[in-house]
Write an enzyme that holds these catalytic residues in place. Structure first.
Site, PDB file in Angstrom:
ATOM      1  CG  HIS A 547       0.107  -0.777  -2.844  1.00 39.85           C
ATOM      2  ND1 HIS A 547       0.477   0.516  -2.514  1.00 39.85           N
ATOM      3  CD2 HIS A 547       0.755  -1.578  -1.967  1.00 39.85           C
ATOM      4  CE1 HIS A 547       1.302   0.484  -1.491  1.00 39.85           C
ATOM      5  NE2 HIS A 547       1.503  -0.779  -1.140  1.00 39.85           N
ATOM      6  CG  HIS A 590       1.269   1.703   1.794  1.00 42.93           C
ATOM      7  ND1 HIS A 590       2.470   1.057   1.651  1.00 42.93           N
ATOM      8  CD2 HIS A 590       1.530   3.010   1.559  1.00 42.93           C
ATOM      9  CE1 HIS A 590       3.413   1.932   1.345  1.00 42.93           C
ATOM     10  NE2 HIS A 590       2.851   3.134   1.291  1.00 42.93           N
TER      11      HIS A 590
END
Length: 610
Positions: A547, A590
């Site tokens: 990420h 996320h």
């Protein structure tokens, strides 16, 4: 129009050239070309893989060059010189076509922090509105999913009998297969003193979350930018997409004290003799290459920190100190437990057997098997919910950062980020626990014929700041990715406490039928006991959770910003960045939903609607 060939692109002119046909780039392209008077060309380095079944099979594309840039970091000084893999999608749809399907949103405070940093209008209300524009959410019925009903947000509870919510192109639903062990994980979470999140998709994910996924509930196929934003609109006469187009740099000239991008230079597999090709935009260039590639293209174009450009042998066209800086990531460490031999639940471990893998590929075509499972069990919480040591760790970290500020180690702009981050640590989820049905990673490899369950500790609020910079003017040479993992000791200590929490949770009553009275821990392993041993283990065996953000941050220029609130690159007339690289401060979730939201917002900015 459909995918174009190289010979076709030169015969047309385009209002906008989008560099990168990934998550945000395709959302942007689809929305812009709703106006048939606007023409768009998308340049994508990868290929079209929409009909490849592996796209919808969990974790089947990482490390495969036809889908993945296969990037790696430089050896990490504070992580025992470990080199980390940083997979990034290289295909139509980008990383939305290779990720782990998870659909969640950050806390309201995470997004409001962007506005606090000087980005007027970039707050939860606005960003969430545009995320919602991207999706259609199909909640399960009562009979289909009792285990989901209790924790879904109120606005969904009220719509159980009304069918799908929203009308966006990305389909969000719950995977149909959920093994008993995964259901028991919810009870284990509650045994550890946690309760279900009250609004996990509406600004408050604090607690236990049963997460939906980017899966079309009708076909069970992955729903991603490629088949949701591109494919339905690919016949538009004003939308062109050229694959195998690797952008090198921008050509530019100075006009009225600002940089005007005059062309996009790229190579193509079909170009004669490796010829470098150039395309021009009548209006703007929209850089959507992602956190890894966006700073590289900027720097190859002479836009960035002068010292970096000079060392790489690149003439400075625009001095912009923030390019490739402020990089932030999420990291994780896994507690892997061996299941008892009498456990009937199948986990992803069985797919290591070629015969079983083939069986489940066939089952997927019938809407059955392990490829219809996914990952659904999450905890999002502040550190204080996981350990009694939280206050000491936070106080020690704050003291170290204040000493660093006094000694000149940190800029005032970075300390502003840190102060906001420390305020959030007290109440906003920066820690994530994921229950994964199978072996993930760690020091010890899985044993053939055994099955495992992994409790993944994911730290989403790192204080370490990294960089992504070119090393040379040669565009074929990968940039140097240096996330500076564990440069700030507070990151290591927080992750250590999260792993200790996962170890305690493995002994929950709910898990005993699966793990036994004494869990058999594969990794880290019973030989890792003390805090010092665990920290040393983490330096070698933690991993990214894929990420990265921040390498072209949206901040005021004097604070290290690369783009303004309209996503325009400072000092340029016709260049915007539209991808996760613009995120200035990381969030506790996320980021897939943010990528779509950013693409949607950018389209309305360009249209003059916001």
């Amino acid at each position: 129009m459909p995918l174009i060939e190289l010979k076709e692109f030169a015969s047309r002119s385009y209002d906008y050239v989008i560099v990168g046909g990934g998550t945000a780039g395709l959302a942007l392209a689809a929305r812009l070309t709703e106006d048939m008077a606007i023409s768009v060309l998308v340049l994508e380095a990868g290929v079209e893989t929409l009909n490849d079944p592996r796209i919808s099979h969990f974790g089947q594309t990482f490390g495969q060059k036809e889908y993945d840039w296969c990037a790696t970091t430089i050896p990490q000084v504070n992580a025992n010189s470990t080199v980390f893999s940083w997979p990034r999608g290289r295909m139509i749809g980008g990383s939305s076509g290779v990720n782990f399907f998870a659909w969640n949103k950050p806390a309201r405070e995470d997004i409001d922090a962007w506005e606090q940093l000087g980005n007027e209008g970039w707050n939860w209300e606005r960003v969430n509105k545009y995320i919602q524009k991207a999706i259609t959410f199909t909640p399960p019925t009562f009979s289909e999913a009792e285990h989901v009903r209790r924790e879904t947000p109120n606005f969904i509870k009220e719509s159980w009998a009304k069918g799908p919510i929203g009308n966006g192109p990305i389909q969000i639903s719950y995977p149909p297969l959920r093994i008993d062990l995964d259901i028991q994980s919810q009870k284990a979470f509650q045994e550890m003193g946690l309760s279900f999140a009250t609004a996990p998709l509406d600004g408050n994910p604090n607690g236990i979350v049963i997460g939906p996924a980017t899966i079309d509930p009708m076909t069970l196929q992955r729903s991603f930018a490629g088949n949701a934003y591109w494919k339905p609109n690919s016949e538009r006469s004003n939308l062109s997409l050229l694959t195998n187009a690797v952008v090198h740099r921008f050509a530019s000239t100075e006009v009225e004290g600002e940089l005007l991008i005059t062309g996009v230079e790229f190579s193509h597999k079909d170009s004669i003799g490796g010829e470098i090709l150039t395309v021009k935009a009548l209006k703007e260039i929209l850089l959507c290459a992602g956190t890894l590639m966006t700073p590289k293209i900027l720097e190859l174009s002479g836009i960035g920190r002068p010292i970096i450009l000079q060392e790489a042998g690149i003439p400075v066209n625009l001095a912009l100190e923030g390019v490739g800086e402020n990089v932030q990531d999420h990291i994780q460490a896994s507690v892997v437990i061996e299941l008892k031999d009498d456990v009937l639940d199948e986990t992803y471990d069985v797919l290591r057997n070629p015969r079983e893998a083939e069986k489940h590929r066939a089952l997927f075509a019938q809407g059955q098997g392990l490829h219809t499972m996914g990952v659904q069990s999450f905890i999002y919480t502040p550190l204080s919910s996981l350990t009694g040591n939280a206050q000491d760790i936070i106080a020690g970290g704050l003291e170290n950062l204040q000493l660093g500020m006094a000694s000149g180690k940190y800029s005032e702009a970075l300390m502003e980020q840190y102060n906001i981050a420390f305020t959030k640590l007290e109440k906003v989820p920066s820690c994530e626990i994921v229950a994964f049905p199978g072996w993930t990673r760690g020091k010890n490899m899985p044993v053939a014929g055994k099955k495992y369950y992994t409790l993944v500790a994911a730290l989403n609020g790192l204080f370490s700041r990294g960089t992504i910079h070119v090393k040379t003017s040669d565009p074929t040479v990968p940039g140097a990715i240096d996330p500076h993992y564990f440069e700030e000791d507070i990151d290591l200590k927080m992750l250590r406490e999260m792993v200790k929490f996962c170890r305690r949770m493995a002994r929950a009553e709910a898990f005993k039928p699966y793990f036994g009275e004494t869990p058999q821990e594969l990794s880290p392993g019973p030989d890792i006991v003390t805090d010092e041993e665990l920290e040393e283990y983490l330096r070698s065996y933690c991993g990214t959770i894929f990420h990265p953000i921040g390498s072209a941050s949206m901040l005021p220029r004097e604070k290290g910003g690369v783009v303004d609130t309209k996503l325009k690159v400072y000092g340029t007339k016709n260049l915007r960045v539209v991808d996760l690289s613009i995120v200035p401060l990381h969030v506790g979730s996320h980021p897939q939903s943010l990528a779509y939201g950013i693409g949607e917002i950018a389209a309305d900015i360009i249209k003059g609607l916001v």
